[in-house]
Design a protein around this motif. Structure first.
Motif, short mmCIF file in Angstrom:
data_model
loop_
_atom_site.label_atom_id
_atom_site.label_comp_id
_atom_site.label_asym_id
_atom_site.label_seq_id
_atom_site.Cartn_x
_atom_site.Cartn_y
_atom_site.Cartn_z
N VAL A 26 -2.51 12.36 -1.35
CA VAL A 26 -1.72 11.13 -1.47
C VAL A 26 -0.28 11.45 -1.87
O VAL A 26 0.68 10.89 -1.34
CB VAL A 26 -2.38 10.19 -2.51
CG1 VAL A 26 -1.39 9.14 -3.01
CG2 VAL A 26 -3.61 9.52 -1.90
N ARG B 142 3.09 10.50 0.15
CA ARG B 142 4.19 9.74 -0.46
C ARG B 142 5.55 10.39 -0.16
O ARG B 142 6.50 9.74 0.25
CB ARG B 142 3.97 9.69 -1.98
CG ARG B 142 5.05 8.93 -2.75
CD ARG B 142 5.08 9.31 -4.23
NE ARG B 142 3.81 9.22 -4.93
CZ ARG B 142 3.26 8.10 -5.42
NH1 ARG B 142 3.89 6.96 -5.30
NH2 ARG B 142 2.10 8.13 -6.05
N TYR C 70 -7.99 7.09 3.79
CA TYR C 70 -7.13 6.48 2.78
C TYR C 70 -5.69 6.86 3.12
O TYR C 70 -5.44 7.80 3.86
CB TYR C 70 -7.52 6.91 1.36
CG TYR C 70 -7.60 8.40 1.17
CD1 TYR C 70 -8.79 9.08 1.43
CD2 TYR C 70 -6.50 9.13 0.74
CE1 TYR C 70 -8.87 10.45 1.28
CE2 TYR C 70 -6.58 10.50 0.58
CZ TYR C 70 -7.77 11.15 0.86
OH TYR C 70 -7.84 12.52 0.73
N HIS C 71 -4.76 6.10 2.58
CA HIS C 71 -3.38 6.21 3.06
C HIS C 71 -2.38 5.81 1.98
O HIS C 71 -2.61 4.88 1.22
CB HIS C 71 -3.25 5.26 4.26
CG HIS C 71 -1.84 5.05 4.74
ND1 HIS C 71 -1.19 5.99 5.52
CD2 HIS C 71 -0.98 4.01 4.61
CE1 HIS C 71 0.03 5.53 5.82
NE2 HIS C 71 0.18 4.34 5.27
N HIS C 72 -1.26 6.52 1.96
CA HIS C 72 -0.13 6.14 1.12
C HIS C 72 1.13 6.34 1.94
O HIS C 72 1.25 7.33 2.66
CB HIS C 72 -0.08 7.00 -0.14
CG HIS C 72 0.84 6.45 -1.20
ND1 HIS C 72 2.20 6.40 -1.05
CD2 HIS C 72 0.57 5.93 -2.41
CE1 HIS C 72 2.75 5.86 -2.14
NE2 HIS C 72 1.78 5.56 -2.99
N ASP D 17 3.98 1.10 -3.04
CA ASP D 17 3.46 2.22 -3.82
C ASP D 17 1.99 1.99 -4.16
O ASP D 17 1.65 1.67 -5.30
CB ASP D 17 4.31 2.37 -5.10
CG ASP D 17 3.95 3.66 -5.83
OD1 ASP D 17 2.99 4.34 -5.43
OD2 ASP D 17 4.65 3.98 -6.82
N ILE E 114 -2.33 3.10 -2.85
CA ILE E 114 -3.25 3.80 -1.95
C ILE E 114 -4.13 2.75 -1.30
O ILE E 114 -4.88 2.03 -1.97
CB ILE E 114 -4.17 4.79 -2.72
CG1 ILE E 114 -3.34 5.78 -3.54
CG2 ILE E 114 -5.09 5.51 -1.76
CD1 ILE E 114 -4.20 6.71 -4.43
N GLN E 115 -4.02 2.63 0.02
CA GLN E 115 -4.93 1.75 0.75
C GLN E 115 -6.13 2.59 1.14
O GLN E 115 -5.97 3.74 1.53
CB GLN E 115 -4.31 1.26 2.04
CG GLN E 115 -2.90 0.79 1.94
CD GLN E 115 -2.29 0.72 3.34
OE1 GLN E 115 -2.90 0.25 4.26
NE2 GLN E 115 -1.07 1.22 3.46
N HIS F 264 -2.16 5.64 -10.22
CA HIS F 264 -2.12 5.12 -8.84
C HIS F 264 -2.54 3.66 -8.82
O HIS F 264 -3.46 3.25 -9.51
CB HIS F 264 -3.10 5.91 -7.94
CG HIS F 264 -2.66 7.30 -7.66
ND1 HIS F 264 -1.62 7.60 -6.82
CD2 HIS F 264 -3.13 8.50 -8.11
CE1 HIS F 264 -1.47 8.91 -6.75
NE2 HIS F 264 -2.37 9.48 -7.53
#
Ligand code: DON
Length: 557
Positions: A306, A310, A489-491, A496, A498-499, A518
């Motif tokens: 993550v 970012r 998962y994604h950032h 700001d 984490i999906q 987070h």
């Protein structure tokens, strides 16, 4: 040396060379992975008829344009990453849409300088000048073996005879129903009695079939000049858009040098600007190579991934745009030493807060499309295509059957204001006449000691992090089924948070990540639709997989 031996040596050498790894030796006719079974089957048939991967790529894109109108089409654009086996030549065909020449940086702002909601995603004002027709003509002429009349024939037939509506179509048509209803040409083509068509209803697109036939007969000019161009421009103008004939007449495909990188000895070849994909992907991998990921617990590993996302997505927002309009520090951004610097302030036990900017309104993307092809000679194509939002702008130019994209939303309408994928951007990605909007589409090749992977996916801003997950899975020794299936998962720096897909983070991991600082955003649905192939050069075997989240199909023949 005796004369006999002298004569035999070349034959002996030839046999030895044929056995060496790396030489074209794929078994059978090849493999196709795409988001729709009809496209995959048409692509395989072209390979069986003597076409190469590039011919099959024309067919697959054209059939997808017909059967997946919500994802890509002749009114859209994309990137085709090519590898030619005979000489190892690699190139990215940039068939990305361009801003109309009458566009300007404040196109979507009101008198107060605020972004007008919806203007860059609905209707003809949201449409860039399409690149897909030009790209297919170029692909066929320069790299293919078969005439367009043959490679476009399956799409023309399916457009005329129709295809049955599936659940995926119904879901997306329902989601865009109000916009499709705005335009009689669109509702006539995609709806039944102004409603979402029932399952199994047959969608026929005779006007699209005519447009495809013109391209088959006249090539580039069949779309960009003459009656089709005229109807496109008239239709767009009458509905409030700003296209002119010269926009179409000037459109050209650009051949670009792919972005290259390395991770744990694997060779990464990926999309170049105006896609941000290759640069962000290589930057994330470069940062992660600073860590021995396998030595950390799963939650720390996720935290590190993550943090790399970012930092790479921050550079995307700050630096990237159309290379023909802005100068970008590309070499620096993909330099391992630069990435080492980025990774230096990653802490093992704490999130690094992104600089404060307004949070974006993230939407669930289920459109855009990817396909992967490898032929028996070892030619390969990794292509990601798009009309942007589901059903693009929802506007069909009357008399053409061509559904226009709403790719203009990929520009930064105003510095710092997020687009539909929550992405922010600045000057580098501001609107300008004739400029290509920044993309996240990331068609990619990965060469390992054992073989070659061809992969990509739709998913808006999340495309690039999905590629990262796929490559990390490959690095961990997993096969195509795992690359396309692994929970995601994604950032993306901003917003700001984490999906993550259901199941991607355990409850305990969620607690630990929150404790590190987070913010989490659980998604209630999955995302992405990855299509992946692997050619094992040790035994010549081809394998592949289509994302279980979609309705795609992989065939190996
Ligand atoms: O080029 C881009 O980055 C976007 N227009 C792609 C959109 C997309 O993948 C939507 N899919 N879910």
């Amino acid at each position: 040396m005796p004369a006999k031996l002298q004569l035999r040596a070349p034959l002996w050498l030839l046999l030895l060379l044929l056995l060496l790894p790396g030489l074209p030796a794929a078994q059978g006719q090849g493999a196709v992975a795409s988001a729709h079974p009809m496209a995959t089957e048409a692509g395989i048939a072209v390979l069986a008829d003597g076409g190469n991967a590039f011919d099959a790529a024309v067919t697959v894109a054209a059939v997808l344009a017909v059967v997946e109108p919500y994802s890509s089409g002749m009114g859209g654009g994309g990137f085709w990453l090519l590898h030619r086996a005979s000489d190892g030549f690699e190139v990215m065909l940039d068939g990305r849409e361009r801003a109309p020449l009458a566009a300007h940086r404040d196109l979507y702002l009101n008198d107060q300088g605020e972004v007008v909601p919806g203007l860059s995603v609905n209707g003809p004002l949201s449409a860039g000048i399409p690149g897909q027709p030009a790209a297919l003509v170029h692909l066929a002429a320069r790299y293919g073996r078969l005439p367009l009349a043959q490679t476009l024939a399956p799409a023309i037939r399916i457009a005329r005879e129709g295809f049955p509506v599936d659940e995926h179509y119904r879901r997306l048509a329902d989601w865009r129903l109000q916009q499709l209803l705005q335009w009689p040409s669109s509702s006539a083509q995609f709806l039944v009695d102004n409603q979402v068509p029932p399952l199994g209803a047959i969608i026929r697109q005779p006007q699209l079939a005519d447009t495809l036939s013109r391209i088959a007969e006249q090539g580039h000019d069949g779309f960009y000049r003459g009656p089709v161009a005229q109807r496109l421009v008239e239709g767009v103008k009458a509905a409030g858009g700003i296209w002119q004939l010269k926009d179409l007449a000037e459109y050209q495909v650009v051949e670009r040098e792919p972005i290259r990188g390395e991770y744990h000895g694997m060779k990464i070849t990926s999309a170049a600007p105006p896609s941000s994909g290759g640069i962000v992907l290589v930057s994330m991998l470069n940062q992660l190579s600073q860590f021995d990921l396998s030595s950390y617990s799963p939650v720390i590993r996720k935290h590190l991934i993550v943090e790399a996302m970012r930092r790479a997505y921050r550079d995307r927002a700050d630096y990237l745009g159309d290379p023909d309009f802005v100068s970008m520090p590309v070499a620096r951004l993909i330099d391992p030493d630069y990435a080492a610097g980025l990774a230096r302030d990653i802490q093992l036990d704490a999130a690094t807060p992104s600089r404060h900017r307004p949070p974006g309104s993230l939407t669930e993307g289920h459109d855009t499309t990817h396909y992967s092809i490898i032929d028996a000679e070892g030619n390969r194509v990794s292509a990601t295509l798009s009309v942007n939002y589901p059903f693009g702008s929802c506007f069909v130019a009357p008399g053409t059957g061509v559904l226009l994209n709403d790719e203009m939303d990929d520009f930064s309408a105003r510095p710092g204001v997020p687009n539909v994928y929550g992405l922010v951007g600045g000057e580098a990605n501001a609107i300008a006449p004739g400029k290509r909007m920044l993309s996240s589409m990331t068609p990619t090749f990965v060469e390992t000691e054992q073989g070659v992977a061809v992969l990509g996916t739709p998913g808006g801003s999340r495309i690039i992090s999905m590629l990262l997950h796929g490559i990390l899975s490959l690095d961990a020794g997993e096969g195509p089924q795992a690359w396309v299936t692994r929970p995601r998962y994604h950032h993306q720096y901003l917003p700001d948070l984490i999906q993550f897909e259901p199941g991607a983070l355990s409850v305990e991991e969620q607690q630990q990540l929150q404790a590190m600082g987070h913010q989490l955003k659980p998604l209630d649905s999955t995302y992405g639709n990855m299509q992946a192939l692997f050619w094992n050069r040790e035994d010549g075997r081809l394998s592949g997989a289509s994302d279980p989240r979609g309705i795609g199909e992989t065939l190996v023949k």
